[in-house]
Design a protein around this motif. Sequence first.
Motif, short mmCIF file in Angstrom:
data_model
loop_
_atom_site.label_atom_id
_atom_site.label_comp_id
_atom_site.label_asym_id
_atom_site.label_seq_id
_atom_site.Cartn_x
_atom_site.Cartn_y
_atom_site.Cartn_z
N ARG A 263 6.41 -9.13 -30.57
CA ARG A 263 5.09 -8.72 -31.04
C ARG A 263 4.82 -9.23 -32.46
NH1 ARG A 263 4.19 -2.52 -28.77
NH2 ARG A 263 4.91 -2.93 -26.62
N ARG A 264 5.86 -9.37 -33.26
CA ARG A 264 5.69 -9.91 -34.60
C ARG A 264 5.14 -11.35 -34.53
NH1 ARG A 264 8.68 -7.30 -38.82
NH2 ARG A 264 9.93 -5.56 -38.06
N TYR A 265 5.78 -12.14 -33.68
CA TYR A 265 5.40 -13.55 -33.59
C TYR A 265 4.05 -13.71 -32.89
CZ TYR A 265 10.32 -13.73 -34.76
OH TYR A 265 11.53 -13.53 -35.38
N ALA A 266 3.76 -12.83 -31.95
CA ALA A 266 2.44 -12.86 -31.32
C ALA A 266 1.35 -12.54 -32.34
CB ALA A 266 2.39 -11.89 -30.15
N TRP A 267 1.63 -11.59 -33.23
CA TRP A 267 0.65 -11.22 -34.25
C TRP A 267 0.33 -12.38 -35.17
CZ3 TRP A 267 0.37 -11.15 -39.52
CH2 TRP A 267 -0.67 -10.40 -40.08
N ILE A 268 1.35 -13.07 -35.66
CA ILE A 268 1.09 -14.17 -36.60
C ILE A 268 0.38 -15.33 -35.90
CG2 ILE A 268 3.33 -15.30 -36.26
CD1 ILE A 268 1.26 -15.04 -39.51
N LYS A 269 0.65 -15.52 -34.62
CA LYS A 269 -0.06 -16.58 -33.89
C LYS A 269 -1.56 -16.28 -33.85
CE LYS A 269 3.90 -17.71 -30.92
NZ LYS A 269 4.42 -17.66 -29.53
N ARG A 270 -1.89 -15.01 -33.59
CA ARG A 270 -3.30 -14.63 -33.57
C ARG A 270 -3.93 -14.79 -34.95
NH1 ARG A 270 -1.18 -10.27 -30.57
NH2 ARG A 270 -1.46 -8.91 -32.39
N GLN A 271 -3.19 -14.42 -35.97
CA GLN A 271 -3.71 -14.52 -37.33
C GLN A 271 -3.95 -15.96 -37.75
OE1 GLN A 271 -4.69 -11.93 -39.29
NE2 GLN A 271 -4.31 -10.82 -37.38
N LEU A 272 -3.07 -16.85 -37.33
CA LEU A 272 -3.26 -18.25 -37.68
C LEU A 272 -4.48 -18.83 -36.98
CD1 LEU A 272 0.44 -19.55 -37.67
CD2 LEU A 272 -0.99 -18.95 -39.64
N VAL A 273 -4.69 -18.42 -35.74
CA VAL A 273 -5.89 -18.87 -35.02
C VAL A 273 -7.14 -18.32 -35.70
CG1 VAL A 273 -7.14 -18.72 -32.83
CG2 VAL A 273 -4.68 -19.16 -32.83
N ASP A 274 -7.08 -17.04 -36.09
CA ASP A 274 -8.21 -16.41 -36.77
C ASP A 274 -8.49 -17.10 -38.10
OD1 ASP A 274 -10.13 -14.10 -37.08
OD2 ASP A 274 -8.84 -13.76 -38.83
N TYR A 275 -7.44 -17.45 -38.82
CA TYR A 275 -7.62 -18.14 -40.10
C TYR A 275 -8.30 -19.49 -39.91
CZ TYR A 275 -6.53 -21.21 -43.95
OH TYR A 275 -6.65 -22.14 -44.96
N GLU A 276 -7.84 -20.25 -38.91
CA GLU A 276 -8.42 -21.58 -38.69
C GLU A 276 -9.91 -21.47 -38.38
OE1 GLU A 276 -7.26 -24.46 -39.09
OE2 GLU A 276 -5.11 -24.17 -39.34
N GLU A 277 -10.26 -20.45 -37.60
CA GLU A 277 -11.66 -20.31 -37.24
C GLU A 277 -12.53 -19.89 -38.42
OE1 GLU A 277 -11.68 -17.54 -34.06
OE2 GLU A 277 -10.91 -18.95 -32.56
N LYS A 278 -12.05 -18.98 -39.25
CA LYS A 278 -12.86 -18.41 -40.31
C LYS A 278 -12.72 -19.14 -41.64
CE LYS A 278 -13.00 -13.67 -38.49
NZ LYS A 278 -12.70 -12.26 -38.81
N TYR A 279 -11.51 -19.51 -42.01
CA TYR A 279 -11.29 -20.00 -43.35
C TYR A 279 -10.72 -21.43 -43.39
CZ TYR A 279 -11.45 -14.95 -43.95
OH TYR A 279 -11.82 -13.65 -43.90
N GLY A 280 -10.66 -22.07 -42.22
CA GLY A 280 -10.06 -23.40 -42.17
C GLY A 280 -10.72 -24.40 -43.09
#
Length: 809
Positions: A263-280
Motif C-alpha cells: 500500500r505504501r508503494y501504491a500510494w506513491i504511484k498515485r501521488q506521482l501520477v497526480d503530480y504530473e497531472e497538476k504540477y508537471g
Amino acid sequence: FPPSLQVFPSQDPLDRADFNAVEYINTLFPTEQSLANIDEVVNKIRLKIRRLDDNIRTVVRGQTNVGQDGRQALEEAQKAIQQLFGKIKDIKDKAEKSEQMVKEITRDIKQLDHAKRHLTTSITTLNHLHMLAGGVDSLEAMTRRRQYGEVANLLQGVVNVLEHFNKYMGIPQIRQLSERVKAAQNELGQQILADFEEAFPSQGTKRPGGPSNVLRDACLVANVLDPRIKQEIIKKFIKQHLSEYLVLFQENQDVAWLDKIDRRYAWIKRQLVDYEEKYGRMFPQEWCMTERIAVEFCHVTRTELAKIMRTRAKEIEVKLLLFAIQRTTNFEGLLAKRFSGCTLADGTVKKAEVPLPSTNPFLEDETGTETDEIVMEKSDTDKPKKPKVPDNPFHGIVSKCFEPHLYVYIESQDKNLGELIDRFVADFKAQGPPKPNVDEGGAVLPSCADLFVYYKKCMVQCSQLSTGEPMIALTTIFQKYLREYAWKILSGNLPKTTSSSGGLTITSLLKEKEGSEVAKFTLEELCLICSILSTAEYCLATTQQLEEKLKEKVDASLVERINLTGEMDTFSIVISNSIQLLVQDLDAACDPALTAMSKMQWQNVEHVGDQSPYVTSVILHIKQNVPIIRDNLASTRKYFTQFCIKFANSFIPKFINHLFKCKPISMVGAEQLLLDTHSLKMVLLDLPSIGSQVVRKAPASYTKIVVKGMTRAEMILKVVMAPHEPPVVFVDNYIKLLADCSTDTFQKILDMKGLKRSEQSSMLDLFRQRLPAPPSGVENTGSLSLSAPTPEQESSRIRKLEKLIKKRL
C-alpha cells in the motif's frame, strides 16, 4: 693505402707501402736460369731511375715562382673583401634611414588607433551602464508587481551586464548599482519563498487548488537566484506533498506493518501520477521534481520501516521479511526503469560485467530461469557469454533497512539446510546404495545436485538483499553443511572393511587353480565407493567455483573473509579415503595368495611348470575388481590412475616381503618363482587397461613404479639362484645386481638360500668388507647405484631359465 695511391692508383710493386726488396728481387729472378737476363733488368731499372729524376727536376723547377704567385693572389683577395665590406655598410645605413622614415610615417596612425580603441571602450561601457541603470529600475518595479516572467529574463541580463563592471567597483555610482541588484535579488528570493509558502503551506494537509502561472515564472527566477532559494522551494514542496503519507502510515497504524507494504508503494504511484497531472508544467524539467519526490519518499519509507521493525522485531518472520523485501526490490526496479537516478548523490551506474562460463548451477545467468539439475556437458562452455545486467542505481535505497534483520533469513537457511541434509541421510538409508550399472557407474549422487542448486538459490537471493555481513554469515552456513555433507553423506556411507579371510586355506588355494573367494567388497559396494569418489570430486571442483562466485557477490572489503579451502580439503580427504578403500580391498583379496606363496615348500619343487596357483588367484582378483573400478571412474580418469599407482606401491613391497619368507629355496624353486614374478610383472603393467576393449598405454608414472619394484624382485631371485661359491664372486654379484648395502637384506638372501649360520657369518663379514666406500661428503644411504652385471658374470642356469621364460610366454 697511403693518400698518394688513393689519388693515383698504381700496380707497380715499387709503389707499395710494404715494399720488400728481397721479395721483389726473388720475383724478378725466381730461378738460376733467370740470372742470364740480369743485365737487361738492370738497364730497365736505370732507365726508370733516370725518368724519375727528370720528372722530379721538372717539378722542382716548376715550383720556383709559386710563392710569388700566391702572395699576389692573397693581396687581390684582401682588396675584394674591403670593397665588399664597404658595400654592406652602405646598405645598413640606408636600411636604418628607411626604418626611421617608417616610424615617422606611422606615429600618427598609432595615436589614432589608441584613440579609437579608447573611444569604443568608453561607448560600450556607457551603453552597459545605461542598460544596467535602466535594468535595475525595471527590475525593482517588476519585482513589486510580481511580474516574474519578465523578471526572469531581465535579471539574467542585468547579472551578465554587471559582470562587466567588476573592475569598476571602486567607482561609488557603480558600487551603488551593484548593491541595488543584490538587494533586488534578496527581495525576489524572500518574495518567491513567501509566495510558495502561501500556495503550499507547511501546516495542515489541505491541498492547493492547482498550479499557478506566477509560481511557474517564479521557478524560472529561482534558477537565476542563489541556489539555496531553489533548494528551499523544492524542500518545502516535497515536504508538503508527502505530509499526507506521514499521517496515513504512522507507526501506530495497521497499514504501516510489513504485510501491507504494497500500500505504501501504491500510494506513491498515485501521488506521482497526480503530480504530473497538476504540477508537471509548473516546475522546470531540469529540476526532476518527479524523481526528487520519489527519492524523498524512499528515504522517509526507509526511516519509518527501520523504526517500526526495531519496535516489533519479534514479530518478523522469514516469509514476512522476504515478502517485504521482494515487494521493495520490485519497487526499486520500477524506479530504475522510470528515472535515471540523476538526483542521487551516489547514483552512478556500474558497468556491465561478464560472468565466467561454468556448468555449475550457481554460475548460470541469474537473469534467466532457475534450473533444478546440474548440467555437466562440456558443450555448455561453448555457449556465448551473457552480460550481467547493470546495477540498479536505486538498489537498496529502501531495502537497506531490512539488512539488520536478515539474521532471521540466515537462521532460516541454517534450519532448511539442516533438514535437507537429514533428508539426504534418510533417503539414502531408505533407498540403499545405488544399484550397480557399469554403463552409468560412478555418477554423481543426486543429493549433491540438489545441495548445490539450493546453494545457488540462497546465494542469489541473499546477494539481492545484501552484499555485506549477511553474505559472510551465509558463507559460514554453506561451510557448515558442506562439511556435514562430506561426513554424513559421503564418508558416512563408505563401506566398512573387514579383516576376515573368509575361511580360505592354503591347501585349497594350492590345489584349485582358479583360487577361492575372499571376503571383499561386493559389486554394489565397489560401485558405491566409486560413486562417492566421483561425487566428492564434483563437490571439490564446484566448491571452488562457489568460493569464486561468493567473492564476486560480496563487497570488496569483505572478500578476504570468504575462504572455502577447509571444505575443499575435506572433499579431498573423502577422495583419498575412497581410493584407499579400493586399494585395501584389492590388496586384501591378494593377501591369501601371497601367504600361500610363502608357505609353499620351495626346496621340494622338482621341475619348472606353468605359473603357480597363487599367481592365477592374484590375476583373477585383479581381473574381477579393476574393470569395475575403471568403468565406474570413467569420468575421473586421474583418480583411477591414482588408484593404480597406490595399489602398485602397496602390492609390490608386500610381494617382496613374502618373497623373503620363501625359504629355503632350491634352484628349481627359484626358477619357478622367477617365472611367477615375471607373470605378475606383465599383469601389473597391463593393469590399467586389463579387461578393456580399448587398450590404452599405461601412464608413465605407473609403469615406472611397476618396472622398478618387480625388477627388484627378479634381481632378488637371480641372486638366490647364483652359486655362493666362491663367496667373493657371490658377494660382488649381489652388490651389482641389487645395489643394496643393507645387511638385513643380505641376511634374508642367505636365509632364502638355506645357508648355515656359520656360512652366513663368514658371508656377512665378507659382505661388509666388499662394500664400496661411500663418496666423500655423502652419507651412506644404504643403497648403491651400480651397473648391471655382464652376461659372463651370470651362471649358465640363469641364462637357461631366461630362455625357458621366453619360450613359455
